[in-house]
Design a protein around this motif. Structure first.
Motif, PDB file in Angstrom:
ATOM      1  N   ASP A   1      -0.926  -7.298  13.080  1.00 23.17           N
ATOM      2  CA  ASP A   1       0.355  -6.837  12.531  1.00 23.17           C
ATOM      3  C   ASP A   1       0.659  -7.466  11.178  1.00 23.17           C
ATOM      4  OD1 ASP A   1       0.527  -9.212  13.959  1.00 23.17           O
ATOM      5  OD2 ASP A   1       2.555  -8.875  14.682  1.00 23.17           O
ATOM      6  N   PHE A   2      -0.107  -8.481  10.779  1.00 19.05           N
ATOM      7  CA  PHE A   2       0.032  -9.058   9.451  1.00 19.05           C
ATOM      8  C   PHE A   2      -0.956  -8.450   8.451  1.00 19.05           C
ATOM      9  CE2 PHE A   2       2.073 -12.365  11.979  1.00 19.05           C
ATOM     10  CZ  PHE A   2       3.138 -12.746  11.176  1.00 19.05           C
ATOM     11  N   HIS A   3      -1.798  -7.543   8.916  1.00 17.68           N
ATOM     12  CA  HIS A   3      -2.770  -6.935   8.011  1.00 17.68           C
ATOM     13  C   HIS A   3      -2.063  -5.929   7.111  1.00 17.68           C
ATOM     14  CE1 HIS A   3      -6.277  -4.715   6.538  1.00 17.68           C
ATOM     15  NE2 HIS A   3      -6.977  -5.781   6.871  1.00 17.68           N
ATOM     16  N   PRO A   4      -2.415  -5.854   5.838  1.00 25.05           N
ATOM     17  CA  PRO A   4      -1.740  -4.921   4.929  1.00 25.05           C
ATOM     18  C   PRO A   4      -1.810  -3.466   5.364  1.00 25.05           C
ATOM     19  CG  PRO A   4      -3.090  -6.475   3.692  1.00 25.05           C
ATOM     20  CD  PRO A   4      -3.406  -6.695   5.137  1.00 25.05           C
ATOM     21  N   ASP A   5      -2.808  -3.097   6.160  1.00 21.67           N
ATOM     22  CA  ASP A   5      -2.956  -1.715   6.605  1.00 21.67           C
ATOM     23  C   ASP A   5      -2.217  -1.411   7.901  1.00 21.67           C
ATOM     24  OD1 ASP A   5      -4.548  -1.130   4.438  1.00 21.67           O
ATOM     25  OD2 ASP A   5      -6.420  -1.564   5.491  1.00 21.67           O
ATOM     26  N   ALA A   6      -1.506  -2.381   8.449  1.00 22.75           N
ATOM     27  CA  ALA A   6      -0.738  -2.138   9.673  1.00 22.75           C
ATOM     28  C   ALA A   6       0.328  -1.071   9.423  1.00 22.75           C
ATOM     29  CB  ALA A   6      -0.099  -3.428  10.151  1.00 22.75           C
ATOM     30  N   ASP A   7       0.785  -0.427  10.494  1.00 28.79           N
ATOM     31  CA  ASP A   7       1.811   0.610  10.346  1.00 28.79           C
ATOM     32  C   ASP A   7       3.059   0.062   9.670  1.00 28.79           C
ATOM     33  OD1 ASP A   7       0.167   2.468  11.530  1.00 28.79           O
ATOM     34  OD2 ASP A   7       1.034   2.234  13.528  1.00 28.79           O
ATOM     35  N   GLU A   8       3.472  -1.108  10.099  1.00 30.57           N
ATOM     36  CA  GLU A   8       4.618  -1.784   9.484  1.00 30.57           C
ATOM     37  C   GLU A   8       4.215  -3.238   9.232  1.00 30.57           C
ATOM     38  OE1 GLU A   8       7.927  -1.135  12.207  1.00 30.57           O
ATOM     39  OE2 GLU A   8       8.636   0.492  10.921  1.00 30.57           O
ATOM     40  N   PRO A   9       3.480  -3.471   8.162  1.00 37.04           N
ATOM     41  CA  PRO A   9       2.928  -4.810   7.924  1.00 37.04           C
ATOM     42  C   PRO A   9       4.010  -5.860   7.771  1.00 37.04           C
ATOM     43  CG  PRO A   9       2.671  -3.415   5.985  1.00 37.04           C
ATOM     44  CD  PRO A   9       3.147  -2.527   7.087  1.00 37.04           C
ATOM     45  N   LEU A  10       3.742  -7.040   8.327  1.00 31.92           N
ATOM     46  CA  LEU A  10       4.672  -8.158   8.240  1.00 31.92           C
ATOM     47  C   LEU A  10       4.393  -8.999   7.003  1.00 31.92           C
ATOM     48  CD1 LEU A  10       4.738  -9.312  11.980  1.00 31.92           C
ATOM     49  CD2 LEU A  10       6.287  -7.732  10.815  1.00 31.92           C
ATOM     50  N   LEU A  11       5.391  -9.733   6.606  1.00 36.93           N
ATOM     51  CA  LEU A  11       5.257 -10.665   5.488  1.00 36.93           C
ATOM     52  C   LEU A  11       4.542 -11.929   5.950  1.00 36.93           C
ATOM     53  CD1 LEU A  11       8.879 -10.177   4.181  1.00 36.93           C
ATOM     54  CD2 LEU A  11       6.816  -9.577   2.896  1.00 36.93           C
ATOM     55  N   THR A  12       3.708 -12.476   5.095  1.00 36.29           N
ATOM     56  CA  THR A  12       2.986 -13.701   5.432  1.00 36.29           C
ATOM     57  C   THR A  12       3.724 -14.910   4.871  1.00 36.29           C
ATOM     58  OG1 THR A  12       1.598 -13.398   3.480  1.00 36.29           O
ATOM     59  CG2 THR A  12       0.762 -12.529   5.547  1.00 36.29           C
ATOM     60  N   GLY A  13       3.162 -16.103   5.100  1.00 38.36           N
ATOM     61  CA  GLY A  13       3.835 -17.332   4.684  1.00 38.36           C
ATOM     62  C   GLY A  13       3.047 -18.084   3.637  1.00 38.36           C
ATOM     63  N   GLU A  14       2.951 -19.405   3.815  1.00 34.56           N
ATOM     64  CA  GLU A  14       2.384 -20.247   2.762  1.00 34.56           C
ATOM     65  C   GLU A  14       0.876 -20.413   2.867  1.00 34.56           C
ATOM     66  OE1 GLU A  14       3.409 -24.320   2.686  1.00 34.56           O
ATOM     67  OE2 GLU A  14       2.802 -24.712   4.735  1.00 34.56           O
ATOM     68  N   ALA A  15       0.238 -19.813   3.855  1.00 35.10           N
ATOM     69  CA  ALA A  15      -1.209 -19.971   4.002  1.00 35.10           C
ATOM     70  C   ALA A  15      -1.933 -19.458   2.762  1.00 35.10           C
ATOM     71  CB  ALA A  15      -1.683 -19.221   5.241  1.00 35.10           C
ATOM     72  N   VAL A  16      -3.115 -20.030   2.512  1.00 29.06           N
ATOM     73  CA  VAL A  16      -3.939 -19.658   1.361  1.00 29.06           C
ATOM     74  C   VAL A  16      -5.192 -18.960   1.873  1.00 29.06           C
ATOM     75  CG1 VAL A  16      -5.326 -20.578  -0.538  1.00 29.06           C
ATOM     76  CG2 VAL A  16      -3.041 -21.498  -0.098  1.00 29.06           C
ATOM     77  N   TYR A  17      -5.559 -17.861   1.202  1.00 26.40           N
ATOM     78  CA  TYR A  17      -6.702 -17.050   1.611  1.00 26.40           C
ATOM     79  C   TYR A  17      -7.705 -16.945   0.463  1.00 26.40           C
ATOM     80  CZ  TYR A  17      -3.119 -15.727   4.971  1.00 26.40           C
ATOM     81  OH  TYR A  17      -2.129 -15.772   5.918  1.00 26.40           O
ATOM     82  N   PRO A  18      -8.972 -16.623   0.768  1.00 30.37           N
ATOM     83  CA  PRO A  18      -9.970 -16.521  -0.307  1.00 30.37           C
ATOM     84  C   PRO A  18      -9.594 -15.527  -1.400  1.00 30.37           C
ATOM     85  CG  PRO A  18     -11.046 -16.556   1.839  1.00 30.37           C
ATOM     86  CD  PRO A  18      -9.578 -16.461   2.100  1.00 30.37           C
ATOM     87  N   TRP A  19      -8.876 -14.456  -1.044  1.00 29.34           N
ATOM     88  CA  TRP A  19      -8.541 -13.445  -2.050  1.00 29.34           C
ATOM     89  C   TRP A  19      -7.592 -13.980  -3.126  1.00 29.34           C
ATOM     90  CZ3 TRP A  19      -3.422 -12.633  -2.417  1.00 29.34           C
ATOM     91  CH2 TRP A  19      -2.625 -12.743  -1.284  1.00 29.34           C
ATOM     92  N   TYR A  20      -6.906 -15.074  -2.850  1.00 27.50           N
ATOM     93  CA  TYR A  20      -6.078 -15.688  -3.904  1.00 27.50           C
ATOM     94  C   TYR A  20      -6.909 -15.893  -5.175  1.00 27.50           C
ATOM     95  CZ  TYR A  20      -1.914 -17.205  -1.206  1.00 27.50           C
ATOM     96  OH  TYR A  20      -0.751 -17.264  -0.495  1.00 27.50           O
ATOM     97  N   PHE A  21      -8.159 -16.290  -4.973  1.00 25.71           N
ATOM     98  CA  PHE A  21      -9.004 -16.683  -6.094  1.00 25.71           C
ATOM     99  C   PHE A  21      -9.676 -15.492  -6.773  1.00 25.71           C
ATOM    100  CE2 PHE A  21      -8.341 -20.227  -3.329  1.00 25.71           C
ATOM    101  CZ  PHE A  21      -8.107 -21.270  -4.197  1.00 25.71           C
ATOM    102  N   ALA A  22      -9.406 -14.292  -6.263  1.00 25.13           N
ATOM    103  CA  ALA A  22      -9.855 -13.069  -6.923  1.00 25.13           C
ATOM    104  C   ALA A  22      -8.698 -12.341  -7.592  1.00 25.13           C
ATOM    105  CB  ALA A  22     -10.521 -12.142  -5.909  1.00 25.13           C
ATOM    106  N   GLN A  23      -7.466 -12.619  -7.136  1.00 21.66           N
ATOM    107  CA  GLN A  23      -6.326 -11.828  -7.600  1.00 21.66           C
ATOM    108  C   GLN A  23      -5.370 -12.586  -8.518  1.00 21.66           C
ATOM    109  OE1 GLN A  23      -4.305  -9.669  -4.492  1.00 21.66           O
ATOM    110  NE2 GLN A  23      -6.195  -9.124  -3.451  1.00 21.66           N
TER     111      GLN A  23
END
Length: 427
Positions: free
Chosen positions: A312-334
């Motif tokens: 439900d936190f995935h961007p493709d979810a029907d009603e995606p939820l907002l995420t928090g302070e976690a850091v993901y690998p895509w930060y370093f691409a975007q």
């Protein structure tokens, strides 16, 4: 130590200090770095008359606060202390560690070795050197969020340097993998999302529309990169505060404007989002984020791994939820401020050796330093259950649990919270 003359800004007497410390405290004759700290006092008091309090801010990777006057917790603290506001290593006016400066060190492997000395144990060793140079006896500590983690490290390895300690929203896990942090905080985020959309139901379809829009239409932030649904979800950091909770609603209401090409995202919205999601001002927050939990094993992008268990936190979810302070690998691409650090971030995420110990659980179990901590019941960044388990492991630590505040409680009632915790350790 090099110090400036004192100067006053709106009732706060200030003095700047610069200290030279070893990069690696285990090798004091090796390379050195500079640490900046600012002394703050109520200008109505006699200079230097009060004992020291060291403030350890949140992060990792955040510089010390830059106050424009006596307000909030600082107004209360300066009744009792002269405050030392530390720019932790790599931040602010301390020797910087950014995409611009790190290449001076050589290879990406050399950069990773350098940053292996940028965790709480190193910050504490810096603080002890600074305390000695200032000629202070045991001093008082105040730690917000990650600053509380640093206090637990201080109590583990240098308790003789501490008179008393106050912690707000900063009791992290003492053992175990980083995964446990995100397993707990995703659950709290889900509840906080539900609370937000219950208060602002029209924002639920608006957010979904916004996230679908940035997939279908190229919208660019002022820094030049395309806005992605993942970065829209980063606005969930607003949910970690009391007043920020409602500020999110005001941000979203500015999202769309009519144009000859149809509805587009407004310049005002894009400017606000850009300022909020960029890590240009604090790149170490992203680069070092999961390392603050590493205890004997690599993080290997723990948050991204746990996220896969929460569709439900995935961007493709029907009603995606907002995420928090976690850091993901895509930060370093975007994020343009982080793109040059992508390889370095990968090395640090995979690193198992070269990290110092963060805590001595046995020492914490026999602690004699008075400690009081505010634990926020619904904190989406530092989970209540983890915080209470850590509190129970520190002998004599007094807990004040409250649901009246969220993670940034000291931004709402810093005076009251500081006074209450100080009263607890001195009762």
């Amino acid at each position: 130590m090099r110090s400036s003359d004192s100067y006053t800004i709106r009732g706060v007497r200030m003095r700047d200090h610069r200290f030279t410390v070893p990069l690696d405290h285990g090798n004091p004759d090796g390379a050195s770095i500079e640490i900046f700290a600012r002394e703050l006092e109520d200008a109505r008091t006699e200079a230097g008359a009060l004992p020291w309090l060291l403030f350890l801010q949140g992060g990792p990777g955040g510089r010390g606060n830059r106050p424009a006057g006596l307000s909030g917790w600082l107004a209360e603290a300066t009744k009792h202390f002269r405050v030392l506001m530390l720019d932790q290593r790599g931040t602010g006016l301390s020797t910087p560690a950014t995409r611009q400066t790190l290449p001076l060190l050589g290879s990406v492997e050399d950069q990773a070795d350098y940053l292996s000395h940028f965790r709480a144990d190193d910050i504490v060793a810096d603080a002890e050197m600074i305390r000695a140079e200032l000629g202070s006896g045991p001093w008082s500590l105040f730690g917000q969020s990650y600053g509380g983690f640093c206090i637990l490290t201080y109590l583990s390895f240098a308790p003789g340097g501490v008179r008393e300690a106050l912690v707000t929203g900063g009791l992290g896990p003492l053992t175990g993998p980083a995964d446990q942090v995100y397993q707990a905080t995703f659950a709290r985020l889900r509840s906080r999302n539900a609370e937000y959309f219950a208060k602002y139901p029209a924002d639920r379809p608006l957010l979904t529309r916004l996230m679908r829009h940035v997939v279908a239409v190229s919208e660019y932030l002022p820094t030049g990169e395309r806005l992605t649904p993942e970065r829209v979800q980063m606005l969930g950091n607003f949910l970690g505060g009391n007043t920020r909770f409602d500020a999110l609603h005001y941000l979203l209401e500015d999202a769309f404007v009519p144009t000859p090409e149809g509805d587009r995202l407004s310049d005002a919205f894009l400017a606000q989002v850009s300022a909020y999601v960029s890590r240009a001002a604090n790149p170490l927050y992203a680069v070092m984020h999961e390392s603050i939990y590493v205890q004997g094993s690599a993080s290997n992008w723990a948050a991204a791994r746990v996220l896969r268990e929460h569709p439900d936190f995935h961007p493709d979810a029907d009603e995606p939820l907002l995420t928090g302070e976690a850091v993901y690998p895509w930060y370093f691409a975007q994020d343009p401020a982080l793109e040059p650090l992508a390889e370095l971030a990968e090395l640090l995420a995979a690193r198992t050796e070269g990290w110092g110990a963060l805590y001595d659980v046995a020492q914490l179990g026999r602690n004699t330093v008075p400690v009081a901590a505010a634990v926020y019941s619904d904190d989406i960044f530092v989970d209540r259950e983890i915080a209470l388990a850590t509190a129970a492991a520190v002998k004599g630590l007094q807990v004040w649990e409250t649901a009246d505040f969220h993670h940034d409680g000291i931004a709402d009632d810093g005076e009251g919270i500081f006074a209450r915790l100080l009263g607890m350790v001195r009762a």
